[in-house]
Design a protein around this motif. Sequence first.
Motif, PDB file in Angstrom:
ATOM      1  N   ARG A 281       0.828  -1.209   0.000  1.00 43.17           N
ATOM      2  CA  ARG A 281       0.000   0.000   0.000  1.00 43.17           C
ATOM      3  C   ARG A 281       0.860   1.257   0.000  1.00 43.17           C
ATOM      4  O   ARG A 281       0.501   2.262  -0.617  1.00 43.17           O
ATOM      5  CB  ARG A 281      -0.927   0.011   1.216  1.00 43.17           C
TER       6      ARG A 281
ATOM      7  N   ARG B 297       3.904   1.473  -1.329  1.00 44.74           N
ATOM      8  CA  ARG B 297       4.465   1.560  -2.683  1.00 44.74           C
ATOM      9  C   ARG B 297       3.428   2.123  -3.652  1.00 44.74           C
ATOM     10  O   ARG B 297       3.728   2.991  -4.479  1.00 44.74           O
ATOM     11  CB  ARG B 297       4.930   0.179  -3.138  1.00 44.74           C
ATOM     12  N   ASP B 298       2.185   1.670  -3.526  1.00 46.96           N
ATOM     13  CA  ASP B 298       1.103   2.169  -4.378  1.00 46.96           C
ATOM     14  C   ASP B 298       0.861   3.654  -4.129  1.00 46.96           C
ATOM     15  O   ASP B 298       0.648   4.420  -5.072  1.00 46.96           O
ATOM     16  CB  ASP B 298      -0.173   1.375  -4.111  1.00 46.96           C
TER      17      ASP B 298
ATOM     18  N   LYS C 286       3.545   5.673  -5.867  1.00 45.44           N
ATOM     19  CA  LYS C 286       3.286   5.720  -7.313  1.00 45.44           C
ATOM     20  C   LYS C 286       2.176   6.712  -7.639  1.00 45.44           C
ATOM     21  O   LYS C 286       2.259   7.443  -8.625  1.00 45.44           O
ATOM     22  CB  LYS C 286       2.909   4.330  -7.836  1.00 45.44           C
ATOM     23  N   ARG C 287       1.131   6.746  -6.811  1.00 45.51           N
ATOM     24  CA  ARG C 287       0.042   7.689  -7.032  1.00 45.51           C
ATOM     25  C   ARG C 287       0.529   9.126  -6.906  1.00 45.51           C
ATOM     26  O   ARG C 287       0.148   9.998  -7.692  1.00 45.51           O
ATOM     27  CB  ARG C 287      -1.080   7.474  -6.014  1.00 45.51           C
TER      28      ARG C 287
END
Length: 80
Positions: free
Chosen positions: A4, A6-7, A10-11
Motif C-alpha cells: 500500500r 508503494r502504491d 506511485k500515485r
Amino acid sequence: MDPRVRDLYKRIITVGRDYPTGLSHVREKAKREFFKRANLHDGLEINRAINYGRHMVREMTGIIQFKKYRALKQRYEDES
C-alpha cells in the motif's frame, strides 16, 4: 515494504506530473515525508500515515483541477 505504501508513492508521482510546482518538487517533498515515517511498525500508525497520504493526493488532484479550470476560464473570457 508494504504494497500500500508503494502504491501510494506511485500515485503521488503520477499526480505530481501535472502539479503546478513540478514533478521534481513533488518528488522531493514525498521522499522527505516517506523517510520521516520510515520507522513506523505499528499497523494502526501505518494506516494513519497511508490515509494521510491518500488525503494529500486528493488535495493535489483538486489543485490541479482548479488550475486547469482557471486556465480554461481565462482563455474563453479573453475571446468574448
